[in-house]
Design a protein around this motif. Structure first.
Motif, mmCIF file in Angstrom:
data_model
loop_
_atom_site.group_PDB
_atom_site.id
_atom_site.type_symbol
_atom_site.label_atom_id
_atom_site.label_comp_id
_atom_site.label_asym_id
_atom_site.label_seq_id
_atom_site.Cartn_x
_atom_site.Cartn_y
_atom_site.Cartn_z
ATOM 1 N N ASP A 98 53.537 64.692 2.914
ATOM 2 C CA ASP A 98 54.583 66.112 2.580
ATOM 3 C C ASP A 98 54.974 66.789 3.711
ATOM 4 O O ASP A 98 54.301 66.881 4.552
ATOM 5 C CB ASP A 98 53.641 66.748 0.879
ATOM 6 N N SER A 99 56.581 66.905 3.087
ATOM 7 C CA SER A 99 56.959 68.160 3.665
ATOM 8 C C SER A 99 58.255 68.679 3.334
ATOM 9 O O SER A 99 58.968 67.829 2.798
ATOM 10 C CB SER A 99 57.246 67.757 5.443
ATOM 11 N N PRO A 100 58.758 69.967 3.657
ATOM 12 C CA PRO A 100 60.397 70.088 2.679
ATOM 13 C C PRO A 100 61.301 68.885 4.112
ATOM 14 O O PRO A 100 60.821 68.587 5.236
ATOM 15 C CB PRO A 100 60.639 71.386 3.357
ATOM 16 N N ILE A 101 61.914 68.497 2.891
ATOM 17 C CA ILE A 101 63.063 67.296 3.391
ATOM 18 C C ILE A 101 63.277 67.697 4.829
ATOM 19 O O ILE A 101 63.858 67.100 5.709
ATOM 20 C CB ILE A 101 64.318 67.405 2.239
ATOM 21 N N ALA A 102 64.123 68.846 4.577
ATOM 22 C CA ALA A 102 64.192 69.273 6.029
ATOM 23 C C ALA A 102 63.792 69.090 8.103
ATOM 24 O O ALA A 102 63.900 68.726 8.972
ATOM 25 C CB ALA A 102 65.298 70.687 6.858
ATOM 26 N N ASP A 103 62.409 69.013 7.804
ATOM 27 C CA ASP A 103 61.731 68.738 8.759
ATOM 28 C C ASP A 103 60.515 67.466 8.633
ATOM 29 O O ASP A 103 59.547 67.107 9.177
ATOM 30 C CB ASP A 103 60.251 70.159 8.095
#
Ligand code: NAD
Length: 266
Positions: A98-103
């Motif tokens: 998992d991670s924010p899409i930009a990262d």
């Protein structure tokens, strides 16, 4: 309704833990010989196989990374060598990165797609080839073979911070329905299970403490699921009791996919 899977052989991927282990246990209790696939944790898989054998059932544990074509081929070859046939595939392996899409790194995107989607394709293909080779097994099952894909409510519900996972499960839905459309006339049944929140290692943080309270707001039925809730559905979908169920997804989610946020917002 009496369910028996006697004389049938089931292969469950990612069965050293969680939903896969629960499914393997339940399939064995229903009379199937079970192939317990694991990726890196041989010990719990061997333990589960021992437990099933001690209870009078048949089981073996076989290691394979489901995202690797040669390992999947080896897994199915070893399964057939051990038990001679294959009647049921539960393509269960899956993971999250998992991670924010930009990262999100390309590596994390690729790993999730390779295990959760390509792995399902490779295992389904190997099962279909085996079903075609062995043909009808009269008196054993009405269907020539059964495939159960382990999807998720996130084949339907978008999930911020988990775009790779949601994309992989959305892919599983159309993979399952396309295969079902293609092979139904061969009397091969293909379905998915879409669990909501079931307490396993994959969501340990979300199902305890303060996070649990937040999670329960998303579950109209008011409780987190157990591996057994999913295992019961696996056994039913694998059996003749569901012989007219084909190309569908069974949501085992306490109503999570009912958009409970809208309950008081009418
Ligand atoms: P889990 O982490 O206990 O099980 C996942 C299994 O997949 C593990 O045994 C792991 O070893 C195996 N696996 C991972 N990578 C693999 C690889 N490359 N090759 C072979 N096996 C591999 O978690 P779980 O909750 O039991 O998850 C099982 C399935 O259920 C997953 O597909 C998951 O996406 C799905 N699911 C779970 C929930 C839930 O709430 N627990 C909800 C929706 C969907």
């Amino acid at each position: 309704m009496h369910i028996s899977l006697k004389q049938q052989v089931a292969l469950v991927t990612g069965a050293s833990s969680g939903l896969g282990a629960g499914a393997a246990r339940a399939l064995a209790a229903a009379g199937a010989a079970v192939v317990i696939n694991y990726n890196s944790h041989a010990e719990p898989a061997e333990q589960l196989a021992n437990e099933i054998r001690s209870a009078g059932g048949q089981a073996i544990a076989i290691g394979a990374d489901v995202s690797k074509e040669d390992q999947v081929e080896h897994l199915f070859a070893e399964a057939i060598k051990a038990f001679g046939f294959l009647d049921i595939l539960v393509a269960n392996s899956g993971l999250q990165k998992d991670s924010p899409i930009a990262d999100m790194s390309l590596a994390d995107w690729n790993t999730v797609i390779e295990v959760n989607l390509t792995g399902q394709f490779l295992c389904a293909r190997a099962a279909l080839r085996q079903f075609a080779k062995q043909g009808d097994r009269p008196g054993v099952s009405r269907a020539v073979g059964k495939i159960i894909h382990m999807s998720s409510v996130h084949q339907l519900i978008p999930w911020a911070g988990h775009a790779n996972y949601a994309a992989s499960k959305g892919g599983v839905d159309l993979l399952m329905r396309s295969i079902a459309q293609e092979v139904g006339q061969q009397r091969i049944r293909v379905n998915s299970i879409a669990p909501g929140a079931i307490r396993t290692a994959i969501n340990e943080e979300a199902t305890h403490g303060a996070a649990l309270e937040k999670l329960l707001k998303l579950i109209p039925y008011g409780r987190v699921g157990d591996a057994e809730d999913v295992a019961n559905a696996v056994v039913w979908l694998a059996s003749d009791a569901s012989d007219y169920v084909h190309g569908t997804t069974l949501f085992i989610d306490g109503g999570m996919s009912l958009y409970p946020e809208f309950r008081d917002n009418g």
